[in-house]
Scaffold this motif. Structure first.
Motif, mmCIF file in Angstrom:
data_model
loop_
_atom_site.group_PDB
_atom_site.id
_atom_site.type_symbol
_atom_site.label_atom_id
_atom_site.label_comp_id
_atom_site.label_asym_id
_atom_site.label_seq_id
_atom_site.Cartn_x
_atom_site.Cartn_y
_atom_site.Cartn_z
ATOM 1 N N GLN A 89 19.876 48.686 23.226
ATOM 2 C CA GLN A 89 19.712 49.890 22.082
ATOM 3 C C GLN A 89 18.423 50.523 22.087
ATOM 4 O O GLN A 89 17.145 49.771 22.133
ATOM 5 N N GLU A 90 18.360 51.717 21.901
ATOM 6 C CA GLU A 90 17.173 52.508 21.742
ATOM 7 C C GLU A 90 16.758 52.805 20.396
ATOM 8 O O GLU A 90 17.652 52.919 19.537
ATOM 9 N N ILE A 91 15.441 52.281 20.165
ATOM 10 C CA ILE A 91 15.062 52.308 18.594
ATOM 11 C C ILE A 91 14.228 53.990 18.459
ATOM 12 O O ILE A 91 13.711 54.536 19.243
ATOM 13 N N GLY A 92 14.790 54.505 17.158
ATOM 14 C CA GLY A 92 14.327 55.566 16.783
ATOM 15 C C GLY A 92 14.700 56.666 17.339
ATOM 16 O O GLY A 92 14.554 58.039 17.181
ATOM 17 N N GLY A 93 15.789 56.634 18.075
ATOM 18 C CA GLY A 93 16.629 57.768 18.663
ATOM 19 C C GLY A 93 15.879 58.443 19.913
ATOM 20 O O GLY A 93 16.254 59.354 20.478
ATOM 21 N N TRP A 94 14.699 57.496 20.551
ATOM 22 C CA TRP A 94 14.110 57.929 21.411
ATOM 23 C C TRP A 94 14.410 57.335 22.692
ATOM 24 O O TRP A 94 14.286 56.062 22.690
ATOM 25 N N ALA A 95 14.884 58.017 23.698
ATOM 26 C CA ALA A 95 15.211 56.929 24.909
ATOM 27 C C ALA A 95 13.770 56.750 25.842
ATOM 28 O O ALA A 95 12.872 57.393 25.559
ATOM 29 N N PRO A 96 13.777 55.606 26.313
ATOM 30 C CA PRO A 96 12.631 55.269 27.110
ATOM 31 C C PRO A 96 12.864 56.333 28.219
ATOM 32 O O PRO A 96 13.775 56.787 28.602
ATOM 33 N N PRO A 97 11.533 56.640 28.825
ATOM 34 C CA PRO A 97 10.265 56.043 28.719
ATOM 35 C C PRO A 97 9.374 56.188 27.295
ATOM 36 O O PRO A 97 8.401 55.501 27.156
ATOM 37 N N LEU A 98 9.969 57.297 26.540
ATOM 38 C CA LEU A 98 9.055 57.665 25.380
ATOM 39 C C LEU A 98 9.368 56.680 24.144
ATOM 40 O O LEU A 98 8.406 56.335 23.651
ATOM 41 N N GLY A 99 10.452 56.123 24.062
ATOM 42 C CA GLY A 99 10.698 55.102 23.145
ATOM 43 C C GLY A 99 10.838 53.675 23.424
ATOM 44 O O GLY A 99 10.475 53.527 24.960
ATOM 45 N N ILE A 100 11.190 52.911 22.628
ATOM 46 C CA ILE A 100 11.467 51.574 23.045
ATOM 47 C C ILE A 100 12.982 51.227 22.901
ATOM 48 O O ILE A 100 13.451 51.539 22.284
ATOM 49 N N ALA A 101 13.289 50.426 23.976
ATOM 50 C CA ALA A 101 14.584 49.865 24.097
ATOM 51 C C ALA A 101 14.942 48.451 23.733
ATOM 52 O O ALA A 101 13.878 47.711 24.010
#
Lengths: 323, 513, 108, 118
Positions: free
Chosen positions: B63-75
């Motif tokens: 699950q990606e947090i904050g709707g931002w896919a890695p690498p920008l976000g955290i999964a």
């Protein structure tokens, strides 16, 4: 890289290493603390040289400022009965010179390997381009704020949690939860008190400014929170005892509100079909601002509480001893 | 798109629920905390059961947090391994919570201090869930720090000077360890430009930087897992804490960093590991088994015996790494021992978790009854505190690895894997370790059965505490039975049963000048 | 280089001189009060000249105001700090006073 | 030879740049700090040493950010460092509180004192 800039960087580099070593081998604790604070301030110059004003602000305020205050404050207890910091290598080592050489060489070798690893580091490219591309959808204009409060808000939320955990942990170390009203009034001093009266409102204003600035420029919740804490500490030093006079209910909510609200916000859009920590794009800006305001309050209060509790820890003990 | 209660959000609730509990417990006045804390713990248990069934049904969940896919976000990633660890945390944590509720309300007078247990424990729990789910190297650092600070705070909860000194030692080791880990993360980020574990595994290339980074990360995590010779902080810290805290520290906190090492070793470090790296970690583990058991034999105080025994039991876990790290030149296929080695190590985690927690809780009962934890106070305990003695006996059986117990299964699977992998040189360590464990366990039990002439009056101990200790000890035995089910669950792990082909360039086409 | 650059350079050099003098004083003066005196001198004059020099390099009035504020705050903080140190010294006991005295040979 | 490969790939065509200086400082600070953590006896110095180790790590992260700068420096390491500073200060404050408590109650200032006293 031009020559004067290179000279400045070289000088800073040298100063950093010297101060770091000095902070570890100075003969008295007081000198260690002073060297460490100077180290922190020099480090913030280095951050500025590396185009990291946000980090410079945070380092100068928390790393050197707050921790420096705590270190100096603890000196009262540590330097009781002599301020001997005892040498870096034990006194009983028979061949001090030999061991010093070995340790220095070992450290150097370790640093060399590590330095080689850094020097050979392939260019990963980083996330600059990606951040920039997503910036219009983040609700803020400053990339660092976007990373802290939108892309990686989960980490930031956990980090505010670390502050709460640290406060609880310090309570554990002190042996009681909360703040004791001191038995005798504080010794007030007209000069310091008038300075506090003058500075505290200004600092609150600066904190607000930094917070607002964080949307588009270096600044933001952490920096603002620390300035707020500095105001709190100055008032405390002037003998105001704000924290001690707060009700338990008030300081607990104050400490927890940033973390709690952040969490509440993180889940509140999930019924609408959005993910954890995902905000509707149009609301992202204002929501981030609200989170930042509450986080600033919590951070400022927590750091002030660190200091107040520290101060009380030493003072109450010395009072017990003299009795 | 995911609605609030949809199953995709399970990882989120695993983090949110204990954190919410922690903050609520912090805001509540001290007298309400015990009951509320236990309710939150039991709810965590329900959540863990749901998680396990979910993973059994669906498999790996990202699950990606904050709707931002890695690498920008955290999964976040939830797989069979994390589910199993979450379940263990829930069971051990639940029983320990009940024990703590009784212990802190009836036994400890200083409520101002002991009520701090609850928010810290829930924070620690949340941190552990965050750790099992993290799929991002920096996120791992943050949760490791949450766990570290909360764990040390719990360790000094008793307020004894000895605990404070041990706690400070623990804290400094933990901070230095996590900073070394972070240094490695920084090097890897510089080399790949990502923090997500899956993405980094695709981009990471072998080289000096990668090697140094792996060494730093491993070193840091080994300090935090208390692997010989970096275990110096463990015995004093674990032996001076309050009994429920000791149980948490040895059963759960140590396993947290082991989980991280296992995950990183199999998913990320593969590019740059050599056969020798696996062997070296194995040697550390083998030394830990012998040295920890030897130290445990020499101790006079029961808590220290058990704490040193943790060093040894943790050592077994590290025998997994040489087994799953084979030279790249080895024949493809036919690594049939890898699933066995994996299951053995994971079983060792479970068995040690249950048995050690039971041991510490039982010793807590003993200390309460006799006032101290010297070996001599075990004299004739079998007649006086039969339930607690039985718990110690059962936990001991599992620690030694006698059938039928979780510990037996763990050691048997590890041994079989060792033999079929041909790395016979680990066999003597496992056997000697078991013998020495038998030595100190039977020494304690012998005292328990020995008659004594003049015995002091025992203080009465709440029955609930004894039941808690016994429950965990029985658990340490019973976990041997659903072995197939556990291995089924583990197969929901992406790297389960795989070996790391040491020295094999992953993107062989792209590497090189 | 324009005329304002020359003025900046001159003022900066003057400021550097005062900072240097202040630091030398801090290290070499015999007792606490004269050291404090040297230190605050550097803060007052050195920083003042530095700020003045920078004012010739900026475009907007707002920036100039900010620079002025920096100086004002440094003055305020410096003099209060100096006062606090002096007060602590005056109220402290003999042992502390002796510890401030420079060592023979002028090291450190 | 992995070493040679990395060297050829990474260093080719690079001049001495600002971030290299700070990377060197970073490795020095990390090493000095680690030596201090293990060798310094006094609690106070051990705590300062952990902060120096932290400074070394953060300096590397910010140097990487500067290296990867485009229109602005890579903000992800900056955010990591800000988070890291807060976490490190929290841990240091806790350590200091513990050390101080130990000092007040026992007048010990190092772990060795403890062994000597028992």
């Amino acid at each position: 890289m031009s020559l004067p800039a290179g000279l400045l960087d070289g000088l800073l580099a040298l100063l950093l290493v010297i101060l770091a070593v000095r902070a570890l081998i100075a003969p008295t604790l007081y000198q260690c603390a002073v060297a460490f604070i100077s180290f922190g301030l020099t480090l913030s110059l280095a951050w500025a040289r590396l185009a990291a004003p946000d980090v410079a602000l945070a380092e100068a305020a928390i790393g050197a400022g707050l921790l420096g205050v705590l270190l100096i404050n603890s000196l009262r207890d540590f330097s009781r009965g002599g301020d001997d910091a005892s040498a870096i290598f034990g006194k009983d080592l028979p061949t001090a010179l030999f061991s010093r050489t070995v340790i220095s060489c070992g450290t150097l070798a370790f640093a060399a390997v590590l330095g080689m690893a850094m020097f050979h580091m392939p260019e990963g490219g980083g996330l600059t381009a990606l951040t920039e591309a997503s910036l219009p959808h983040s609700g803020v204009e400053h990339p660092v704020t976007a990373v802290l409060l939108n892309y990686r808000s989960y980490d930031t939320w956990l980090e505010i949690g670390v502050l709460v955990v640290a406060m609880l942990a310090i309570f554990c170390a002190g042996g009681f939860e909360g703040f004791r009203r001191p038995e005798q009034g504080p010794d007030s001093d007209p000069v310091i008190e008038s300075l506090a009266r003058l500075l505290a409102p200004l600092m609150v204003m600066v904190a607000g400014y930094l917070l607002w600035l964080g949307k588009a420029y270096p600044g933001g919740a952490f920096q603002a929170g620390v300035v707020l804490a500095a105001a709190g500490i100055i008032l405390q030093l002037a003998g105001w005892q704000i924290i001690e006079n707060l009700s338990t209910w008030a300081w607990k909510w104050g400490l927890g509100i940033g973390f709690f609200f952040f969490l509440a916000l993180a889940v509140s859009f999930m019924p609408l079909g959005l993910g954890f920590f995902e905000y509707p794009e149009a609301w992202a800006g204002p929501l981030i601002l609200v989170v930042e305001v509450l986080a600033t309050l919590s951070i400022g209060l927590t750091l002030t509480c660190f200091f107040v509790y520290f101060n009380g820890m030493g003072a109450s003990e010395s009072r017990r001893r003299t009795r | 798109m995911s609605a609030l209660w949809q199953a995709d959000n399970l990882p989120v609730w695993l983090v949110v629920w204990p954190t919410f509990g922690a903050i609520v417990l912090f805001l509540l006045p001290a007298r309400w905390r015990g009951m509320t804390g236990v309710s939150f713990a039991l709810a965590n248990g329900v959540l863990a059961l749901v998680t396990v069934f979910f993973v059994m049904e669906v498999g790996v969940l990202r699950q990606e947090i904050g709707g931002w896919a890695p690498p920008l976000g955290i999964a976040l990633a939830l797989d069979g391994l994390s589910a199993l660890f979450i379940l263990m945390t829930a069971v051990v944590g639940g029983v320990v919570s009940v024990y703590a509720k009784i212990y802190f309300t009836q036994v400890v007078v200083d409520s101002a201090r002991s009520s701090l247990f609850w928010p810290l424990w829930l924070f620690l729990w949340a941190g552990l869930h965050g750790l099992y789910l993290a799929n991002d190297l920096f996120n791992l650092y943050v949760v490791i720090e949450v766990i570290g600070i909360a764990a040390v705070a719990l360790a000094v909860l008793s307020g004894k000077t000895r605990a404070m000194i041990a706690g400070l030692r623990y804290l400094i080791a933990a901070v230095a360890g996590s900073l070394a880990y972070l240094m490695g993360v920084a090097l890897l980020y510089g080399s790949t430009g990502v923090l997500d574990i899956d993405l980094m595994a695709e981009r990471l290339e072998p080289g000096l930087t990668t090697r140094v980074a792996i060494a730093l990360m491993l070193g840091g995590l080994l300090v935090k897992t208390a692997v010989f010779p970096l275990h110096f902080w463990l015995p004093p810290a674990h032996s001076s804490a309050e009994p429920p805290v000791s149980a948490i520290l040895s059963a759960l906190v140590l396993k947290g960093t082991f989980f991280v090492i296992l995950r990183l070793w199999t998913e990320l470090f593969g590019v740059s590991l050599t056969f020798m790296a696996g062997q070296m970690v194995g040697v550390l583990g083998a030394c830990a088994v012998v040295w920890g058991s030897f130290q445990a034999l020499r101790q006079e105080r029961l808590k220290l015996v058990v704490a040193h025994s943790s060093v040894a039991q943790i050592g077994y876990l590290f025998l997994l790494f040489p087994l799953i790290t084979v030279p790249a030149t080895a024949v493809a296929g036919g690594f049939e021992w890898a699933p066995l080695a994996w299951s053995g190590a994971v079983y060792q985690v479970l068995a040690h978790g249950f048995a050690k927690a039971a041991f510490f809780l039982a010793i807590g009962v003993l200390v309460m009854a006799t006032g101290n934890d010297h070996k001599a106070s075990m004299l004739n305990m079998v007649g006086r505190l039969p339930m607690t003695t039985f718990a110690i006996g059962l936990a001991g059986v599992s620690l030694i690895g006698l059938p039928p117990s979780g510990g037996f299964l763990a050691k048997w699977m590890l041994l079989s894997a060792i033999i079929s992998s041909g790395q016979w040189w680990w066999v003597p360590f496992v056997l000697v370790g078991s013998l020495m464990t038998a030595g100190y366990v039977f020494m304690i039990l012998r005292l328990a059965f020995a008659p004594s002439q003049h015995e002091a009056e025992l203080k009465s101990v709440p029955r609930g505490l004894q039941v808690c200790a016994l429950l965990l000890a029985v658990g340490a035995i019973l976990i041997a039975f659903p072995a197939e089910w556990v291995i089924d669950l583990l197969e929901g792990t992406s790297t389960f049963g795989e070996v790391v082909r040491a020295g094999a360039p992953v993107n062989s086409g792209e590497v090189g000048p | 280089m324009f005329w304002n650059d020359w003025i900046t350079v001159l003022l900066m050099m003057a400021s550097g001189f005062f900072f240097l003098a202040g630091t030398v004083g801090l290290l070499r003066f015999p007792d606490l009060f004269s050291r404090l005196h040297a230190l605050t001198k550097a803060d007052n004059l050195g920083l003042g000249l530095l700020v003045l020099g920078l004012i010739f390099q900026i475009d907007s009035l707002l920036d100039g105001l900010k620079l002025g504020l920096i100086w004002a705050f440094a003055l305020l903080a410096g003099s209060t700090g100096c006062y606090a140190i002096g007060r602590f010294f005056l109220h402290s006991d003999q042992k502390v006073r002796e510890s401030v005295r420079p060592k023979e040979g002028g090291g450190e | 030879m992995e070493w040679g490969r990395a060297k050829a790939g990474a260093v080719r065509g690079r001049t001495m740049e600002t971030h290299f200086i700070y990377m060197a400082v970073s490795s020095a600070l990390f090493s000095v700090g680690m030596a201090g953590v293990f060798l310094c006896r006094h609690f106070f110095k051990k705590i300062i040493a952990t902060k120096i180790v932290g400074a070394g790590v953060f300096l590397l992260l910010v140097s990487i950010a500067e290296r990867d700068a485009d229109t602005f420096a890579d903000p992800v390491p900056h955010a990591m460092v800000i988070t890291g500073i807060v976490v490190a200060v929290s841990a240091a404050a806790f350590a200091l509180a513990l050390a101080r408590r130990i000092r007040i109650e026992t007048s010990r200032a190092s772990f060795e004192d403890e062994e000597a006293a028992e």
